[in-house]
Each structure stands twice: as structure tokens, then as C-alpha cells.
Design a protein around this motif. Structure first.
Motif: not given
Length: 184
Positions: A43-71
Motif C-alpha cells: 500500500p506504499t507507493m513505489d516506482f513502476v520500473l521500465d524495461n531496464y529496471n529504471n524508474p519510469m519517467s517522462i521529461t518535458f519543458t514547461a510551457p509559457a502557460s505553466g500548466i501541463v496535463e500528464v496522461m
């Protein structure tokens, strides 16, 4: 057309591409020739690991609006009579649930309930407000069960058996307008 005009237009197009509402500014698709299943019974949150056993992540540069939706789009397998939870963290070494600046809630939430052993493709979204325009952000995906039992995330499958494939796991970051109504 002069070199300076071409450079100026290229900069303008780059700016528009990065900041236009609806622009996809980050994308990650996990798919492999072998089936990958990540399962937790905690019940304790932990990383979903990718194909190479690294934490699954997404990287982006914030836009001028400062608001991003992650799906997130994922194929999941919770145990019977259980809740599956997903969350985002901006810390890639130890899990800490991300709380947006000025937001009274955090990004950890129950996204799926299973009354029997169900398999399902599900979509979850998070809206991240008050990001600093032009700053690079990396968010890591985590999961847990709400109580006892297990919660699995599955993707990929053998290329020799197309009927046995699971859909890819997808993380996508999209620009939202500065005028977005975000009630809490």
C-alpha cells in the motif's frame, strides 16, 4: 530570404511548437518483444520500473502557460476486490509524492477498482499547474494497492504471437492553456 529571417522564423516555430495549447511536449512509449509485468502488493507507493529496471519517467519543458496535463495509458491487473493507485513524483531516487505548488491535493489517487480478477486498459490524467515556464521537469510514475492484494501493470508481448501482445504503456505530457479552469 536572409539567414536572419530564416533563424527568426525557426525560433518562432520552435516557440509555437513548445507553447501552443494542445502541443505534446513529452512522450514515452514502453513496448518490448517480451511481456513485462510489474506487480506490487504494497500500500506504499513505489516506482513502476521500465524495461531496464529504471524508474519510469517522462521529461518535458514547461510551457509559457505553466500548466501541463500528464496522461497515462496502461493495461492493468488488480487482484479481486481491490483498488489500484498511481501517482507522480519529481524525485527519481526515493519515492515522494509530488504536490503541485499552490495545490492542496497531491498527485496520488485511486484510479481503478476491481471486484473480480479483471484485466483492463485504463487512462489516468494529472494536471500540473504553476510550473515555471522554460524549466525542464522530470516526473516518475509510481503505483500501489489501496489495501491487501496485488496490482500489476503489463505491456509488450512476444513478436511471434501477435494475439498475445499487451498494449504499450504510454506517458504523454500536453500543454494546457493559462485560462484553464482548475477547481479543487
Amino acid at each position: 530570404m536572409s539567414i536572419s529571417e530564416v533563424e527568426s522564423r525557426s525560433r518562432l516555430l520552435g516557440f509555437l511548437e513548445q507553447n501552443a495549447v494542445g502541443s505534446i511536449i513529452g512522450y514515452r512509449r514502453e513496448l518490448t518483444s517480451g511481456t513485462v509485468q510489474r506487480t506490487t502488493s504494497s500500500p506504499t507507493m513505489d516506482f513502476v520500473l521500465d524495461n531496464y529496471n529504471n524508474p519510469m519517467s517522462i521529461t518535458f519543458t514547461a510551457p509559457a502557460s505553466g500548466i501541463v496535463e500528464v496522461m497515462l495509458s496502461a493495461f492493468i491487473n488488480p487482484s479481486s476486490d481491490n483498488y489500484g493507485m498511481f501517482g507522480l513524483s519529481d524525485n527519481g531516487s526515493t519515492w515522494s509524492t509530488y504536490t503541485a505548488i499552490g495545490d492542496g491535493t497531491d498527485t496520488r489517487a485511486i484510479f481503478y477498482y476491481c471486484d473480480t480478477d479483471d484485466l483492463s486498459n485504463m487512462t489516468a490524467t494529472w494536471v500540473l499547474p504553476n510550473l515555471t515556464a522554460g524549466k525542464s521537469y522530470t516526473f516518475y510514475l509510481g503505483f500501489s494497492v489501496y489495501a491487501a492484494g496485488t496490482f500489476g501493470v503489463i505491456w509488450g508481448g512476444p513478436t511471434s504471437s501477435p494475439n498475445a501482445k499487451y498494449p504499450p504503456l504510454i506517458l504523454k505530457a500536453t500543454v494546457l492553456p493559462a485560462t484553464a479552469v482548475l477547481s479543487s
